[in-house]
Design an enzyme around this catalytic site. Sequence first.
Site, mmCIF file in Angstrom:
data_model
loop_
_atom_site.group_PDB
_atom_site.id
_atom_site.type_symbol
_atom_site.label_atom_id
_atom_site.label_comp_id
_atom_site.label_asym_id
_atom_site.label_seq_id
_atom_site.Cartn_x
_atom_site.Cartn_y
_atom_site.Cartn_z
ATOM 1 C CD GLN A 6 5.352 1.246 -0.178
ATOM 2 O OE1 GLN A 6 6.066 2.243 -0.188
ATOM 3 N NE2 GLN A 6 4.509 0.993 0.803
ATOM 4 N NE ARG B 171 6.563 6.381 4.685
ATOM 5 C CZ ARG B 171 5.851 5.273 4.567
ATOM 6 N NH1 ARG B 171 4.546 5.322 4.680
ATOM 7 N NH2 ARG B 171 6.444 4.134 4.329
ATOM 8 C CB SER C 42 11.052 -1.083 -1.699
ATOM 9 O OG SER C 42 9.820 -0.425 -1.899
ATOM 10 C CG ASP D 243 4.509 -3.501 6.783
ATOM 11 O OD1 ASP D 243 5.295 -2.538 6.686
ATOM 12 O OD2 ASP D 243 3.828 -3.911 5.827
ATOM 13 N NE ARG E 108 5.782 1.589 11.503
ATOM 14 C CZ ARG E 108 5.030 1.028 10.573
ATOM 15 N NH1 ARG E 108 5.472 -0.027 9.908
ATOM 16 N NH2 ARG E 108 3.835 1.511 10.304
ATOM 17 N NE ARG F 145 1.895 -2.024 9.504
ATOM 18 C CZ ARG F 145 0.773 -2.467 8.953
ATOM 19 N NH1 ARG F 145 -0.189 -2.956 9.710
ATOM 20 N NH2 ARG F 145 0.600 -2.421 7.648
ATOM 21 C CE LYS G 188 -1.454 -0.558 5.427
ATOM 22 N NZ LYS G 188 -0.325 0.039 4.693
HETATM 23 C C1 S3P Z 1 4.021 -2.514 0.927
HETATM 24 C C2 S3P Z 1 5.386 -2.656 0.946
HETATM 25 C C3 S3P Z 1 6.205 -2.349 2.122
HETATM 26 C C4 S3P Z 1 5.366 -2.274 3.396
HETATM 27 C C5 S3P Z 1 4.104 -1.478 3.205
HETATM 28 C C6 S3P Z 1 3.246 -2.092 2.110
HETATM 29 C C7 S3P Z 1 3.286 -2.812 -0.313
HETATM 30 O O1 S3P Z 1 6.828 -1.096 1.941
HETATM 31 O O2 S3P Z 1 6.124 -1.724 4.443
HETATM 32 O O3 S3P Z 1 3.363 -1.427 4.400
HETATM 33 O O4 S3P Z 1 2.059 -2.953 -0.272
HETATM 34 O O5 S3P Z 1 3.937 -2.908 -1.364
HETATM 35 P P1 S3P Z 1 8.247 -0.959 1.173
HETATM 36 O O6 S3P Z 1 8.040 -1.317 -0.221
HETATM 37 O O7 S3P Z 1 8.601 0.489 1.338
HETATM 38 O O8 S3P Z 1 9.167 -1.866 1.925
#
Ligand code: S3P
Length: 429
Positions: free
Chosen positions: A165, A119, A163, A311, A342, A383, A18
């Site tokens: 992200q 979120r 993170s 995850d 979770r 999940r 993903k």
């Molecule tokens: C992800 C980073 C993670 C993960 C998410 C996908 C990504 O989140 O939990 O399913 O693709 O960068 P966080 O950056 O919030 O930890």
Amino acid sequence: MSRRGGPLRGAITVPGDKSISHRALMLAALAEGTSRISGFLEGEDTRATAAVLAQLGVIIETPAPGERCVHGVGLHGLRGPSRPLDCGNAGTGMRLLAGLLAGQAFDATLVGDESLSRRPMRRVTEPLVWMGARIDTSEGLPPLLIRGGRRLRGIRYESPVASAQVKSALLLAGLYAEGETEILEPHPTRDYTERMLSAFGWPIRFGPGQASLTGGHVLQATDVQVPADFSSAAFFLVAASLVPGSELRLRGVGLNPRRTGLLLALKLMGADIEVLDERSSGGETVADLCVRHAPLHGIELPPALVPDMIDEFPALFIAAAAAQGTTVIRGAAELRVKESDRIASMAAGLRGLGVQVAETPDGAVITGGPLGAGTVQGHGDHRVAMSFAVAGLVATGSGVHIEDCRNVGTSFPGFMELANGCGFALAGA
Ligand code: S3P
């Protein structure tokens, strides 16, 4: 409904990663030329990102399922949208797109479903604003109204959260910024954005917990091969470990070290998982994983593993519940702001199956024992729902009935068919 089943046998390939699929679409969209993505995850999350990019004027063809041909428009070729951009359930989609859109000439609004609308977005909007972006939120939650025509400048950002992200959002904004954008993380996180920027020809320096780049370069189209998603493989690693007589091979799974914490955790619990035929594909290490049944025992999870399996906690909760002895999880407060809380979702569901679970603010203490039958809530969290499908395999009596599991397709389209094909006993409502 998930009933006692198994043993799990055979060889399966779980869908594409993903995280990599989202990034491949975004970078290919901003590149010069046409990129072909294979192994693309046909999930609702990644398709939402493709639809957003299409609304921004990017032509994306689907020559076959799991394949995308993205006609890049170049760094400054996106077109302003006429409607809000719907990221669906995808936190990754929304947070990365926020970074990408912060440097555009036009305004855009990012919206999401009910879960995504709860979120936290301040973790990305705050540093983006420090870079010069203007983003309106409702108290730090979506929708995000991102104003165009801003001049961004690079910053040095010490992120308080581990993170990927957040890091990726800033790197994408950094493509449009004057000067250097540097991100420092409290713990290293998945480095797909960094690796992929490099593959698309953008100069970037990165190492564990650190990444920096400067604006003003060009992304060159390239082909991306997406490996199978470790996070989807995780349910089968736990399931085959738990069901006597199981021997299952998972083909071509991405083994980026920032993703494979669960492999180490399960091995500490006594799991029998072999890494076979390790190879390199598209710059990532992939391998087949062969998992055989083995009795598991509880562990104190080393907190250093947490970011590398962020995850995989729903799956770990099930392994811990079916293991002998107690498992202690700490340092995982981030779980409270995922697709659902979770820690709360898993603790409540397991208690409903007769398992002793004590919740803590940043983890849980789970006492393993027999899992009973019962009804659990999926909380619209893919999940959580798939983890309770694994629980049903070893639960006694009439099995585990999972409510609110419609979101499984966000990350794992075809889960039920694939799972039943190797020994699960899942039935729709
Ligand atoms: C992800 C980073 C993670 C993960 C998410 C996908 C990504 O989140 O939990 O399913 O693709 O960068 P966080 O950056 O919030 O930890």
